[in-house]
Design an enzyme around this catalytic site. Structure first.
Site, PDB file in Angstrom:
ATOM      1  N   ASP A 237      -9.579  53.897 -26.575  1.00 44.61           N
ATOM      2  CA  ASP A 237      -8.137  54.030 -26.735  1.00 44.61           C
ATOM      3  C   ASP A 237      -7.759  53.722 -28.181  1.00 44.61           C
ATOM      4  OD1 ASP A 237      -5.517  54.173 -24.921  1.00 44.61           O
ATOM      5  OD2 ASP A 237      -5.168  52.681 -26.497  1.00 44.61           O
ATOM      6  N   HIS A 250       5.831  62.515 -33.587  1.00 50.84           N
ATOM      7  CA  HIS A 250       4.767  62.970 -32.689  1.00 50.84           C
ATOM      8  C   HIS A 250       3.829  63.978 -33.348  1.00 50.84           C
ATOM      9  CE1 HIS A 250       6.084  60.946 -29.017  1.00 50.84           C
ATOM     10  NE2 HIS A 250       7.329  61.171 -29.424  1.00 50.84           N
ATOM     11  N   GLU A 280      -3.655  58.959 -25.628  1.00 47.09           N
ATOM     12  CA  GLU A 280      -4.526  58.552 -26.738  1.00 47.09           C
ATOM     13  C   GLU A 280      -5.856  58.015 -26.244  1.00 47.09           C
ATOM     14  OE1 GLU A 280      -1.695  54.952 -26.170  1.00 47.09           O
ATOM     15  OE2 GLU A 280      -1.711  57.108 -25.797  1.00 47.09           O
TER      16      GLU A 280
END
Length: 363
Positions: A237, A250, A280
């Site tokens: 992550d 974004h 993610e």
């Protein structure tokens, strides 16, 4: 000679073309190796050309009409140079075997058509379908009429008078029909392949998606266990990813995701599997021989990501990842359960400062 005499040969050629179209469609949908596909395409075009040459309309001693030139011209654009070469050689050999006064002209016509297809290979492949392109393809097979200059002089006039107009018309219609059928088959196969790729890959990163990962995981794990190896399940992550989105937008987050994906893919060996699992989060399966090897592999990936630099809107950024590792050495747990164990290790890595690797506690 009236054009009606050419109708049987033309109809026979259309039948051969239909078989070529169906065979080509089957081949496009067959997941065969590149070299095998080339061989099969060459075989399809070769048999089709020989089929049209087997029952031609005869104009005299060794002078024939059929739709061979349509297929010879299109062999290279749809089968590649090897297919065109094989088809051309087979057609030449067959024409010489038939013999007759027109043998030399027949071979020359074959060479002209094959050469035209090869010379226009790039153009025909790159150009989108258009009226101009269709006209060009329709006229190309009739360039082979130049080979009539090799006939005995007393035959040239009569043959040209009898065959020129019907041959140009027949070749023109035949070429456009073949081109349309083959391109339709090819476009359909490409669309289906594209849909399959999109169904199993992440559009942003190009990595396999969650569906592909979960489908391929059981096979990879099974193969490793069958070889008495273990598999390291890595759940990864990106740290503080929300801050990147909140600060830079974004679009910037998408850049980071794509960059990290490239780093992860670069770190994979043959036989490893990495995928974007969602948001993610990334996952990987790496066959290993020990827990120590699994830890080393995860540490290498973690450090590789932290050393990478990313440029977003002119600003150079560094991101890190946290990794949770679950070692798989048996089949008593489902993939879902194994993911939960690795997730637990990931949360531990986050809690202990991020940018680190944590091994799951033995279940």
């Amino acid at each position: 000679m009236e054009i009606s005499f050419l109708i049987p040969a033309f109809l026979q050629g259309v039948g051969v073309v239909a078989l070529v179209s169906i065979s080509y469609d089957v081949l496009l949908h067959h997941r065969s190796a590149g070299w095998l596909r080339s061989v099969l395409v060459a075989l399809i075009f070769t048999l089709a050309v020989l089929g049209t040459m087997a029952n031609p309309v005869a104009f005299g001693d060794g002078v024939f009409f059929d739709l061979r030139h349509v297929l010879l011209v299109l062999a290279a654009p749809f089968g590649g140079l090897p297919a065109a070469l094989v088809t051309g050689v087979a057609a030449c050999v067959y024409r010489l075997w038939i013999g007759g006064a027109g043998a030399a002209a027949g071979v020359a016509g074959i060479l002209i058509s094959v050469s035209l297809g090869a010379l226009t290979l790039t153009y025909l492949r790159l150009q989108r379908p258009s009226f101009k392109r269709s006209i060009l393809v329709g006229l190309m097979p009739s360039v082979s009429l130049l080979s009539l200059g090799l006939l005995p002089f007393e035959m040239i006039g009569g043959v040209l008078k009898a065959v020129a107009a019907p041959m140009v018309i027949g070749n023109f219609i035949g070429a456009i029909v073949v081109l349309t059928l083959l391109e339709r088959r090819k476009s359909q196969a490409e669309r289906e392949t594209e849909l399959q790729v999109f169904a199993h890959s992440d559009k942003l990163t190009g990595l396999p998606n969650r569906l592909k990962f979960e489908t391929a995981a059981s096979l990879l794990i099974g193969n490793a266990l069958a070889q008495e190896r273990q598999v390291a399940l890595l759940v990864m992550d990106i740290d503080h990813f929300k801050q990147v989105n909140d600060t830079f937008g974004h679009a910037a987050g998408d850049v980071i995701l794509a960059d990290v994906a490239r780093v992860l893919k670069r770190e994979m060996r043959d036989g490893d599997l990495v995928a974007r699992y969602g948001g993610e989060e990334f996952v990987a399966l790496i066959p290993v021989d020990s827990e120590a090897e699994a830890h080393v592999a995860a540490e290498r990936i973690c450090k590789s990501v932290s050393r990478s630099r990313h440029e977003v809107r002119g600003v150079k950024l560094t991101v890190t990842i946290s990794i949770g590792v679950q070692l798989i050495d048996g089949t008593e747990f489902s993939l879902h359960e194994l993911m939960e164990f690795a997730d637990g290790a990931l949360y531990s890595a986050k809690a202990h400062g991020r940018n680190r690797v944590e091994l799951a506690v033995a279940a």
